[in-house]
Design a protein around this motif. Structure first.
Motif, PDB file in Angstrom:
ATOM      1  N   THR A  17       0.826  -1.204   0.000  1.00  0.00           N
ATOM      2  CA  THR A  17       0.000   0.000   0.000  1.00  0.00           C
ATOM      3  C   THR A  17       0.862   1.257   0.000  1.00  0.00           C
ATOM      4  OG1 THR A  17      -0.157   0.081   2.398  1.00  0.00           O
ATOM      5  CG2 THR A  17      -1.913  -1.080   1.250  1.00  0.00           C
ATOM      6  N   LYS A  18       0.370   2.251  -0.672  1.00  0.00           N
ATOM      7  CA  LYS A  18       0.979   3.582  -0.693  1.00  0.00           C
ATOM      8  C   LYS A  18      -0.145   4.584  -0.465  1.00  0.00           C
ATOM      9  CE  LYS A  18       5.286   2.901  -2.101  1.00  0.00           C
ATOM     10  NZ  LYS A  18       6.454   3.312  -1.423  1.00  0.00           N
ATOM     11  N   THR A  19       0.186   5.721   0.122  1.00  0.00           N
ATOM     12  CA  THR A  19      -0.803   6.748   0.395  1.00  0.00           C
ATOM     13  C   THR A  19      -0.402   8.038  -0.287  1.00  0.00           C
ATOM     14  OG1 THR A  19      -1.264   5.746   2.533  1.00  0.00           O
ATOM     15  CG2 THR A  19      -1.983   8.004   2.232  1.00  0.00           C
ATOM     16  N   TYR A  20      -1.366   8.679  -0.901  1.00  0.00           N
ATOM     17  CA  TYR A  20      -1.181   9.964  -1.571  1.00  0.00           C
ATOM     18  C   TYR A  20      -2.127  10.954  -0.906  1.00  0.00           C
ATOM     19  CZ  TYR A  20      -1.540  13.435  -5.363  1.00  0.00           C
ATOM     20  OH  TYR A  20      -1.553  14.590  -6.102  1.00  0.00           O
ATOM     21  N   ILE A  21      -1.600  12.092  -0.466  1.00  0.00           N
ATOM     22  CA  ILE A  21      -2.420  13.152   0.122  1.00  0.00           C
ATOM     23  C   ILE A  21      -2.409  14.312  -0.863  1.00  0.00           C
ATOM     24  CG2 ILE A  21      -2.697  14.753   2.054  1.00  0.00           C
ATOM     25  CD1 ILE A  21      -2.939  11.980   3.082  1.00  0.00           C
ATOM     26  N   GLY A  22      -3.596  14.822  -1.175  1.00  0.00           N
ATOM     27  CA  GLY A  22      -3.696  15.943  -2.096  1.00  0.00           C
ATOM     28  C   GLY A  22      -4.696  16.955  -1.590  1.00  0.00           C
ATOM     29  N   LEU A  23      -4.677  18.133  -2.176  1.00  0.00           N
ATOM     30  CA  LEU A  23      -5.662  19.137  -1.808  1.00  0.00           C
ATOM     31  C   LEU A  23      -6.345  19.656  -3.048  1.00  0.00           C
ATOM     32  CD1 LEU A  23      -4.323  22.252  -2.292  1.00  0.00           C
ATOM     33  CD2 LEU A  23      -3.007  21.483  -0.376  1.00  0.00           C
ATOM     34  N   SER A  24      -7.561  20.106  -2.847  1.00  0.00           N
ATOM     35  CA  SER A  24      -8.372  20.530  -3.979  1.00  0.00           C
ATOM     36  C   SER A  24      -9.171  21.760  -3.601  1.00  0.00           C
ATOM     37  CB  SER A  24      -9.319  19.395  -4.380  1.00  0.00           C
ATOM     38  OG  SER A  24     -10.161  19.808  -5.404  1.00  0.00           O
ATOM     39  N   GLU A  25      -9.008  22.819  -4.372  1.00  0.00           N
ATOM     40  CA  GLU A  25      -9.821  24.010  -4.177  1.00  0.00           C
ATOM     41  C   GLU A  25     -11.114  23.904  -4.966  1.00  0.00           C
ATOM     42  OE1 GLU A  25     -11.796  27.364  -5.085  1.00  0.00           O
ATOM     43  OE2 GLU A  25     -10.232  26.967  -6.546  1.00  0.00           O
ATOM     44  N   PRO A  26     -11.084  23.386  -6.203  1.00  0.00           N
ATOM     45  CA  PRO A  26     -12.376  23.152  -6.858  1.00  0.00           C
ATOM     46  C   PRO A  26     -13.061  21.968  -6.187  1.00  0.00           C
ATOM     47  CG  PRO A  26     -10.609  22.366  -8.259  1.00  0.00           C
ATOM     48  CD  PRO A  26      -9.972  23.044  -7.078  1.00  0.00           C
ATOM     49  N   PRO A  27     -14.332  21.762  -6.477  1.00  0.00           N
ATOM     50  CA  PRO A  27     -15.012  20.605  -5.873  1.00  0.00           C
ATOM     51  C   PRO A  27     -14.245  19.313  -6.130  1.00  0.00           C
ATOM     52  CG  PRO A  27     -16.584  22.003  -7.001  1.00  0.00           C
ATOM     53  CD  PRO A  27     -15.217  22.548  -7.318  1.00  0.00           C
ATOM     54  N   PHE A  28     -14.310  18.415  -5.171  1.00  0.00           N
ATOM     55  CA  PHE A  28     -13.528  17.182  -5.227  1.00  0.00           C
ATOM     56  C   PHE A  28     -13.853  16.349  -6.462  1.00  0.00           C
ATOM     57  CE2 PHE A  28     -13.139  12.628  -4.142  1.00  0.00           C
ATOM     58  CZ  PHE A  28     -11.756  12.573  -4.102  1.00  0.00           C
ATOM     59  N   HIS A  29     -15.125  16.315  -6.859  1.00  0.00           N
ATOM     60  CA  HIS A  29     -15.472  15.480  -8.016  1.00  0.00           C
ATOM     61  C   HIS A  29     -14.765  15.960  -9.284  1.00  0.00           C
ATOM     62  CE1 HIS A  29     -18.565  18.645  -8.324  1.00  0.00           C
ATOM     63  NE2 HIS A  29     -18.527  18.401  -9.618  1.00  0.00           N
ATOM     64  N   GLU A  30     -14.485  17.268  -9.391  1.00  0.00           N
ATOM     65  CA  GLU A  30     -13.720  17.764 -10.541  1.00  0.00           C
ATOM     66  C   GLU A  30     -12.269  17.298 -10.462  1.00  0.00           C
ATOM     67  OE1 GLU A  30     -14.060  21.971 -11.180  1.00  0.00           O
ATOM     68  OE2 GLU A  30     -16.224  21.911 -10.783  1.00  0.00           O
ATOM     69  N   ARG A  31     -11.707  17.324  -9.276  1.00  0.00           N
ATOM     70  CA  ARG A  31     -10.324  16.876  -9.090  1.00  0.00           C
ATOM     71  C   ARG A  31     -10.204  15.383  -9.367  1.00  0.00           C
ATOM     72  NH1 ARG A  31      -5.975  17.074 -10.307  1.00  0.00           N
ATOM     73  NH2 ARG A  31      -4.206  16.816  -8.946  1.00  0.00           N
ATOM     74  N   LEU A  32     -11.197  14.624  -8.900  1.00  0.00           N
ATOM     75  CA  LEU A  32     -11.211  13.182  -9.131  1.00  0.00           C
ATOM     76  C   LEU A  32     -11.313  12.882 -10.621  1.00  0.00           C
ATOM     77  CD1 LEU A  32     -11.248  10.339  -7.980  1.00  0.00           C
ATOM     78  CD2 LEU A  32     -13.717  10.570  -7.677  1.00  0.00           C
ATOM     79  N   ARG A  33     -12.112  13.654 -11.337  1.00  0.00           N
ATOM     80  CA  ARG A  33     -12.225  13.472 -12.785  1.00  0.00           C
ATOM     81  C   ARG A  33     -10.874  13.705 -13.462  1.00  0.00           C
ATOM     82  NH1 ARG A  33     -15.735  17.584 -14.498  1.00  0.00           N
ATOM     83  NH2 ARG A  33     -17.320  16.540 -13.280  1.00  0.00           N
ATOM     84  N   GLY A  34     -10.135  14.707 -12.994  1.00  0.00           N
ATOM     85  CA  GLY A  34      -8.800  14.961 -13.536  1.00  0.00           C
ATOM     86  C   GLY A  34      -7.836  13.819 -13.254  1.00  0.00           C
ATOM     87  N   HIS A  35      -7.910  13.269 -12.053  1.00  0.00           N
ATOM     88  CA  HIS A  35      -7.057  12.114 -11.722  1.00  0.00           C
ATOM     89  C   HIS A  35      -7.396  10.933 -12.627  1.00  0.00           C
ATOM     90  CE1 HIS A  35      -4.548  13.208  -8.368  1.00  0.00           C
ATOM     91  NE2 HIS A  35      -5.569  13.673  -7.668  1.00  0.00           N
ATOM     92  N   ARG A  36      -8.668  10.640 -12.774  1.00  0.00           N
ATOM     93  CA  ARG A  36      -9.060   9.492 -13.606  1.00  0.00           C
ATOM     94  C   ARG A  36      -8.642   9.676 -15.058  1.00  0.00           C
ATOM     95  NH1 ARG A  36     -14.848   8.314 -10.772  1.00  0.00           N
ATOM     96  NH2 ARG A  36     -13.980   7.156  -9.016  1.00  0.00           N
TER      97      ARG A  36
END
Length: 91
Positions: A17-36
């Motif tokens: 397992t590895k853990t990634y911590i990130g922050l998002s100023e726009p709504p999280f679902h937009e950030r998640l879409r960018g990750h995907r």
């Protein structure tokens, strides 16, 4: 908002397992879409450290899963304010 992604690697006892911590100023679902997008399209593979890591796993033909979690909600930076709540909360 501060979020956490936990990457679980199948069949790798040393580095399971590895853990990634990130922050998002726009709504999280937009950030998640960018990750995907960066996980599925090689053209965007260098957008984040998380996408670089997932593409390295794909190149090694490792199977993995990602569990997303909201770590902390905080306010975004406001001009004139002394500090950024996102930045201080991430530490």
């Amino acid at each position: 908002m501060i979020y956490k992604a936990t990457i679980c690697i199948d069949g790798d006892p040393e580095d399971s397992t590895k853990t990634y911590i990130g922050l998002s100023e726009p709504p999280f679902h937009e950030r998640l879409r960018g990750h995907r997008k960066s996980f599925n399209n090689k053209k965007y593979s260098a957008e984040t450290e998380l996408s670089k890591y997932t593409w390295r796993l794909k190149e090694k033909r490792n199977f993995f899963s990602i569990k997303w979690q909201i770590f902390k909600k905080c306010r975004k930076y406001k001009p004139g304010s002394w500090n950024c709540h996102l930045c201080t909360s991430e530490k």
